[in-house]
Design a protein around this motif. Structure first.
Motif, PDB file in Angstrom:
ATOM      1  N   THR A 168       0.859  -1.190   0.000  1.00  0.00           N
ATOM      2  CA  THR A 168       0.000   0.000   0.000  1.00  0.00           C
ATOM      3  C   THR A 168       0.889   1.231   0.000  1.00  0.00           C
ATOM      4  N   ASP A 174      -6.403  -5.043   3.058  1.00  0.00           N
ATOM      5  CA  ASP A 174      -7.688  -4.397   2.874  1.00  0.00           C
ATOM      6  C   ASP A 174      -8.593  -4.617   4.072  1.00  0.00           C
ATOM      7  N   THR A 224      -3.480   4.785  -1.562  1.00  0.00           N
ATOM      8  CA  THR A 224      -4.280   5.568  -0.620  1.00  0.00           C
ATOM      9  C   THR A 224      -3.910   7.030  -0.792  1.00  0.00           C
ATOM     10  N   ASP A 280      -7.600   3.658  -4.269  1.00  0.00           N
ATOM     11  CA  ASP A 280      -8.447   2.697  -3.553  1.00  0.00           C
ATOM     12  C   ASP A 280      -9.013   3.257  -2.253  1.00  0.00           C
ATOM     13  N   ARG A 281      -8.201   4.075  -1.594  1.00  0.00           N
ATOM     14  CA  ARG A 281      -8.582   4.509  -0.238  1.00  0.00           C
ATOM     15  C   ARG A 281      -8.292   5.996  -0.083  1.00  0.00           C
ATOM     16  N   ALA A 316      -2.329  -1.315  -3.328  1.00  0.00           N
ATOM     17  CA  ALA A 316      -3.377  -0.316  -3.119  1.00  0.00           C
ATOM     18  C   ALA A 316      -2.745   1.075  -3.078  1.00  0.00           C
ATOM     19  N   ARG A 369      -1.706  -6.211   0.874  1.00  0.00           N
ATOM     20  CA  ARG A 369      -2.442  -4.953   0.709  1.00  0.00           C
ATOM     21  C   ARG A 369      -3.148  -4.546   1.993  1.00  0.00           C
ATOM     22  N   TYR A 421     -14.588   4.605  -2.163  1.00  0.00           N
ATOM     23  CA  TYR A 421     -13.283   4.540  -1.495  1.00  0.00           C
ATOM     24  C   TYR A 421     -13.421   3.799  -0.169  1.00  0.00           C
ATOM     25  N   GLN A 422     -12.380   3.119   0.280  1.00  0.00           N
ATOM     26  CA  GLN A 422     -12.268   2.769   1.687  1.00  0.00           C
ATOM     27  C   GLN A 422     -11.835   4.068   2.362  1.00  0.00           C
ATOM     28  N   LYS A 452      -0.103   2.210 -10.276  1.00  0.00           N
ATOM     29  CA  LYS A 452      -0.916   0.999 -10.429  1.00  0.00           C
ATOM     30  C   LYS A 452      -0.419   0.135 -11.593  1.00  0.00           C
ATOM     31  N   LYS A 460     -10.446   8.376  -8.225  1.00  0.00           N
ATOM     32  CA  LYS A 460     -10.906   6.997  -8.015  1.00  0.00           C
ATOM     33  C   LYS A 460     -10.828   6.226  -9.330  1.00  0.00           C
TER      34      LYS A 460
END
Ligand code: SAH
Length: 347
Positions: A102, A342, A135, A155-156, A133, A340, A194-195, A126, A150
């Motif tokens: 991440t 998650d 963030t 991801d976050r 991930a 990752r 998003y997270q 990516k 996004k």
């Protein structure tokens, strides 16, 4: 009696503000039990795993003037820097080799970083590392901007709400900023898939124990996937330069309450916690936290990203930092994993 409250919190993941306040007031008596139950809950979802996030502090330019923050626009003593896209990509590549899956891009609200520039960087990270991930922690932006980021692959998103009390919010920020806009951002980020990480500083100026109890209720209701909390630490070149730091003991206790309220939450033991107490991060893990976010920014940037005074880990290169952290974590009986990490991706 406080044990019964902790047991109920573990079972129902919910207490009233008054009950949280009782626990906060009597934390000396109940902290060990709260930590024991929090660790047990965390184990259920995540075992002995501690997730690591590579923190890339890529710009300390900021258009805002938060009263607590060392990189506020009004701090003429801050030496400003921004990393180039290539430098950011290089950080991620180095982090990948070190085992990070991440990457957290954090910075001030720097208008230089338009959606186009950021989307390009996200796509490149990516593309190089499809198993990772990304963030973001870039502050307040428009819905369209969050959407574009996004779609580029983020991801976050970490955006601490800082306080759930609009009146308190006004005491920490200038009039150009608003509680309502902060909440708009958090809600939109969630709606975009998003997270999302919310959070606040512990012991920020004017914060009361009652406020902290309300924070627990707020978190329960907002139900974020991540929660970032750390002690407030004064920075000498800010309006709050003379205020007291928040404490490690309160922060660690709140980590336990948060774990019991949001059992699957991704919960970092923060750098600020390690700054107020040399064993702060270990204590955080032993109280229910399950994430560490070591700094992976290039050395020349480290000392300039000073949100508060005496920040730790500003001198070591990344590889050394991770070796030191691994040792610290092993000493607590936990294990840093290459994953990752998650939400609810536990065992
Ligand atoms: N600009 C971005 C991210 C950078 S600031 C944003 O607004 O989200 C990241 C976090 O550092 C802030 O949310 C705040 O809670 C914390 N922080 C800032 N100044 C601090 C201080 N003096 N002591 C402790 N934490 C601080």
């Amino acid at each position: 009696m406080y044990k019964a409250l902790i047991d109920r919190l573990e079972k129902e993941n919910n207490l009233t503000a008054e009950e949280y306040l009782e626990l906060i007031r009597h934390r000396e008596e109940i902290r060990n039990y709260a930590a024991e139950r929090a660790v047990s809950v965390r184990k259920e979802y995540y075992g002995n795993k501690v997730f690591i996030r590579a923190l890339i502090e890529f710009t300390n330019y900021c258009r805002n003037n938060c009263y607590y923050c060392g990189i506020r626009a009004g701090n003429a003593n801050a030496e400003r820097y921004r990393l180039t896209a290539d430098e950011i990509i290089a950080c991620a590549d180095e982090g990948y080799v070190l085992g990070f899956r991440t990457f957290v891009m954090q910075g001030g609200e720097d208008p230089y970083f338009t959606d186009d520039i950021l989307c390009d960087i996200i796509r490149r990270i990516k593309k190089n590392h499809p198993d990772c991930a990304v963030t973001l922690s870039l502050g307040e932006r428009s819905f369209e901007s969050y959407k574009a980021l996004k779609e580029a692959g983020a991801d976050r998103y970490l955006l601490r709400h800082e306080t759930c009390d609009p009146e308190h919010y006004k005491k920490l920020h200038p009039d150009s900023m608003s509680y309502d806009n902060r909440m708009r951002c958090l809600t939109e980020l969630k709606s975009l898939g998003y997270q999302v990480g919310a959070g606040f500083m512990v012991g920020s100026p004017y914060q009361t124990e009652n406020d902290l109890a309300n924070e627990m209720v707020f978190l329960r209701e907002f139900n974020p996937q991540m929660v970032g909390i750390g002690p407030f630490i004064p920075h000498k070149d800010t309006p709050f330069g003379e205020y007291k730091s928040g404490t490690a003991e309160m922060t660690v206790f709140l980590l336990s309450l948060i774990r019991l309220t949001l059992p699957r939450v991704l919960l970092p033991a923060t750098t600020a916690l390690g700054t107020v107490d040399p064993k702060g991060r270990e204590k955080g893990i032993l109280a229910g936290a399950n994430v560490l976010m070591p700094n992976l920014s290039p050395l020349h940037a480290r000392k300039k990203y000073m949100l508060y005074d005496n920040k730790i880990c500003t001198g070591d290169e990344a590889a050394k930092c991770i070796a030191c952290l691994s040792e610290r974590i092993k000493s607590t009986g936990y294990e840093i994993v290459t994953d990752r990490g998650d939400y609810s991706n536990g065992i």
